[in-house]
Design an enzyme around this catalytic site. Structure first.
Site, PDB file in Angstrom:
ATOM      1  N   ALA A 102       1.015  19.754  16.841  1.00 20.23           N
ATOM      2  CA  ALA A 102       0.701  21.023  16.176  1.00 20.23           C
ATOM      3  C   ALA A 102       0.134  22.035  17.157  1.00 20.23           C
ATOM      4  O   ALA A 102       0.544  23.204  17.178  1.00 20.23           O
ATOM      5  CB  ALA A 102      -0.288  20.781  15.035  1.00 20.23           C
ATOM      6  N   CYS A 113     -19.728   2.292  41.809  1.00 20.42           N
ATOM      7  CA  CYS A 113     -19.466   0.854  41.829  1.00 20.42           C
ATOM      8  C   CYS A 113     -18.623   0.475  43.062  1.00 20.42           C
ATOM      9  O   CYS A 113     -19.104   0.538  44.178  1.00 20.42           O
ATOM     10  CB  CYS A 113     -18.811   0.408  40.524  1.00 20.42           C
ATOM     11  SG  CYS A 113     -18.920  -1.376  40.249  1.00 20.42           S
ATOM     12  N   ASP A 116      -1.777  16.848  18.128  1.00 17.95           N
ATOM     13  CA  ASP A 116      -1.194  17.136  19.442  1.00 17.95           C
ATOM     14  C   ASP A 116       0.060  18.006  19.338  1.00 17.95           C
ATOM     15  O   ASP A 116       0.172  19.040  20.001  1.00 17.95           O
ATOM     16  CB  ASP A 116      -0.859  15.835  20.181  1.00 17.95           C
ATOM     17  CG  ASP A 116      -2.063  14.928  20.346  1.00 17.95           C
ATOM     18  OD1 ASP A 116      -3.199  15.432  20.243  1.00 17.95           O
ATOM     19  OD2 ASP A 116      -1.872  13.719  20.558  1.00 17.95           O
ATOM     20  N   GLU A 139     -20.561   6.965  34.066  1.00 15.24           N
ATOM     21  CA  GLU A 139     -19.601   7.608  33.162  1.00 15.24           C
ATOM     22  C   GLU A 139     -19.593   7.005  31.763  1.00 15.24           C
ATOM     23  O   GLU A 139     -19.085   7.627  30.823  1.00 15.24           O
ATOM     24  CB  GLU A 139     -18.186   7.559  33.759  1.00 15.24           C
ATOM     25  CG  GLU A 139     -17.548   6.184  33.832  1.00 15.24           C
ATOM     26  CD  GLU A 139     -17.877   5.404  35.099  1.00 15.24           C
ATOM     27  OE1 GLU A 139     -17.039   4.590  35.516  1.00 15.24           O
ATOM     28  OE2 GLU A 139     -18.972   5.602  35.660  1.00 15.24           O
ATOM     29  N   HIS A 175     -22.321   2.308  36.555  1.00 11.79           N
ATOM     30  CA  HIS A 175     -21.320   3.235  36.007  1.00 11.79           C
ATOM     31  C   HIS A 175     -22.001   4.350  35.218  1.00 11.79           C
ATOM     32  O   HIS A 175     -22.367   4.151  34.054  1.00 11.79           O
ATOM     33  CB  HIS A 175     -20.340   2.484  35.106  1.00 11.79           C
ATOM     34  CG  HIS A 175     -19.380   1.622  35.847  1.00 11.79           C
ATOM     35  ND1 HIS A 175     -18.156   2.083  36.299  1.00 11.79           N
ATOM     36  CD2 HIS A 175     -19.465   0.330  36.254  1.00 11.79           C
ATOM     37  CE1 HIS A 175     -17.525   1.110  36.929  1.00 11.79           C
ATOM     38  NE2 HIS A 175     -18.299   0.034  36.917  1.00 11.79           N
ATOM     39  N   SER A 216       4.978  16.018  14.256  1.00 16.85           N
ATOM     40  CA  SER A 216       4.707  14.737  13.609  1.00 16.85           C
ATOM     41  C   SER A 216       3.720  14.880  12.467  1.00 16.85           C
ATOM     42  O   SER A 216       3.524  13.956  11.690  1.00 16.85           O
ATOM     43  CB  SER A 216       4.137  13.753  14.637  1.00 16.85           C
ATOM     44  OG  SER A 216       2.870  14.207  15.093  1.00 16.85           O
ATOM     45  N   GLY A 217       3.082  16.052  12.380  1.00 14.49           N
ATOM     46  CA  GLY A 217       2.000  16.231  11.428  1.00 14.49           C
ATOM     47  C   GLY A 217       0.648  15.998  12.063  1.00 14.49           C
ATOM     48  O   GLY A 217      -0.387  16.242  11.449  1.00 14.49           O
ATOM     49  N   GLY A 218       0.642  15.524  13.323  1.00 13.33           N
ATOM     50  CA  GLY A 218      -0.600  15.262  14.028  1.00 13.33           C
ATOM     51  C   GLY A 218      -1.108  16.475  14.785  1.00 13.33           C
ATOM     52  O   GLY A 218      -0.434  17.510  14.884  1.00 13.33           O
TER      53      GLY A 218
END
EC number: 6.3.5.2
Length: 531
Positions: free
Chosen positions: A247, A97, A245, A189, A187, A241-243
């Site tokens: 972990a 683009c 990432d 992508e 585009h 956090s329990g999430g």
């Protein structure tokens, strides 16, 4: 006691040993998707704003360069441009683009303001063959692509030829096979260009000839060496956090340095059904990672009593998390490093396109402010990865798929899925309804098809009839969306039987609910979460 293997060498850059592609960002909203498409081909890619491109090109020594789209016009005074050194270095270059327009203009072509602007789906005609099209498109064919431009290339630079055209772009794709320069007005992508990923693959593999050795197995080994080199004999604290990432970051760091890592899991009372127990069992019992579990639910719910504004909820939760985490860290004592689950999109989003600071890491939603307060150095082993790569790394590390593949969950937890005031009663109702909903989705085999699904407890009550009696109880909203990146999303088209059966279960099994509705809002105009 788990003892880490000692590092024999320092690895300053996890990507240093791999082929790399530099992506020059001119401000497109979808530049991250370019990096993801390249990474999908097993090649490391890095995004830099155009102002830093020359410095990054010299330092990175990439095997190829991609020029992104952007909102500017090359016809304006002071318009962004690519460093000329990129075009004289002998590496393949792909323009997208705005990237096509600046490539054409900088190399001697002409760009004009478009009298026929193109935004959205468009058809292009392939007028000649080139290396980008091999095995994908052929001369004479027509294909759908996604356009978003006003200006257009009207005269080719020396050495180029046009290989495709569209109604608003007489030169929609340009090619210089000798120098391996290619550019397109659309585009590739985005998912709206059906063959776009294949075109990027051809550029990466066939034009640039890159081998694609950027794998999570290689990343794991190199990241472990990097963590050991950074931490040495120091101690690390990681907030769970329990999430997914945090972990994955914790398991990776523990594999590198063993019990030099201590995790702190602050339970704010806003987690899903049995989530706290699952996290504690996984890390303490399965991985034997030193874990401090703090049940601070009374503190959080006490401070949130009477709070209805969603932004104030977030700020209150963030402030309390910092207070509780800081207090626990002091009890542990002696930590030199703080680990965070920062991802590459966090890094990208904190880089100013128009100028300003070079790079400022956006703090994780739960631990913003902690590094400055605690005077600790940061360990961010995932800062080069996208979310899908983090999930792949989690599987490589042996985390159970039922955990790694979980849908995204916000840092403030159920607080933003319970509009209005939060009470223990409301949270119990919401947890039960959400658990039934997710159970039904899994039973239908749809969990991995859906990007994110959850229940919301609305701050209204409605009249109903159960048996011979009148009820006046809460309404539960169900939300499920499909998405590739969370930037845009469509509601999931459940069949009515599924919705009816799920609603019946919730009403029959969850005391306090007499009505269930389904949210059919896409993003935009709505957001995925309700608050």
């Amino acid at each position: 006691m788990t003892a880490p293997r000692q590092s024999t060498s320092a690895t300053p850059d996890v990507a240093a040993a791999h082929d790399k592609i530099l992506i020059v960002d001119f401000g497109s909203q979808v530049t991250q998707l370019i990096a993801r498409r390249v990474r999908e081909e097993g090649v490391y890619s890095e995004i830099v704003p155009f102002q830093k491109a020359e410095q990054a090109f010299t330092a990175m020594q990439p095997k190829a360069v991609i020029l992104s789209g952007g909102p500017a016009s090359v016809l304006e005074a002071g318009a962004p441009s690519a460093p000329m050194s990129i075009f004289t270095a002998g590496v393949p270059v792909l323009g997208i683009c705005y990237g096509e327009q600046t490539m054409a203009q900088q190399l001697g072509g002409m760009v004009e303001g478009g009298h026929h602007r193109e935004f959205g789906r468009a058809a292009i005609e392939i007028t000649d063959d080139c290396a980008l099209f091999e095995g994908v498109w052929k001369k004479g064919e027509q294909h759908d692509v996604w356009m978003s431009h006003g200006d257009r290339v009207t005269k080719l630079p020396e050495g180029f030829r046009g290989v495709a055209r569209a109604a608003g772009s007489p030169i929609a794709i340009i090619a210089d096979d000798t120098r391996k320069f290619y550019a397109m007005q659309f585009h590739p992508e985005v998912v709206h260009t059906p063959d776009g990923a294949k075109l990027i693959r051809n550029f990466v593999r066939k034009v640039a000839g890159l081998k694609g050795d950027w794998t999570m197995r290689a990343f794991r080994e190199e990241a472990i060496e990097k963590i050991r080199a950074q931490v040495g004999q120091g101690r690390v604290i990681c907030g769970l956090s329990g999430g997914v990432d945090s972990a994955v970051a914790a398991v990776l760091i523990h594999e590198a340095i063993g019990d030099q890592l201590t995790c702190v899991f602050v339970d704010h009372g806003l987690l899903r059904m049995a989530e706290a127990e699952t996290v504690v069992s996984l890390f303490r019992d399965h991985y034997n990672i030193p874990l401090v579990h703090v049940d601070a639910s009374k503190t959080f719910l006490g401070e949130l009593a009477g709070v209805t504004d969603p932004e104030l909820k977030r700020k209150t939760i963030g402030r309390l998390f910092i207070d509780v985490f800081d207090e626990e860290a002091k009890k542990i004592g002696g930590a030199d490093f703080l680990a965070q689950g920062t991802l590459y999109p966090d890094v990208i989003e904190s880089v100013s396109f128009t100028g300003g600071p070079s790079v400022t890491i956006k703090s994780h939603h739960n631990v913003g402010g902690l590094p400055a307060r605690m005077k600790m150095k940061l360990v961010e082993p995932l800062r080069e990865l996208f979310k899908d790569e983090v999930r792949a790394l989690g599987r490589e590390l042996g985390l159970p798929d039922v955990f790694v593949g979980r849908h995204p969950f916000p840092g403030p937890g159920l607080a933003i899925r319970c509009p209005g005031e939060i009470t223990p009663e409301k949270l119990d109702i919401l947890r039960q309804a959400d658990a039934i909903y997710i159970e039904e989705i899994r039973r239908a085999g749809l969990y991995d098809t859906i990007w994110q699904a959850f229940a919301v407890l609305l701050p209204v009550k409605t009249v109903g009839v159960m048996g011979d009696g009148r009820t006046y109880e809460f309404v539960v909203g169900l939300r499920a969306v499909t998405s590739t990146d969370g930037m845009t999303a469509d509601f999931y088209p459940f069949d009515m039987r599924f919705l009816g059966e799920t609603a019946t279960r919730i009403i029959n099994e969850v005391k306090g609910v007499n009505r269930v509705v389904y949210d059919v809002t896409s993003k935009p105009p709505g957001t995925i979460e309700w608050e």
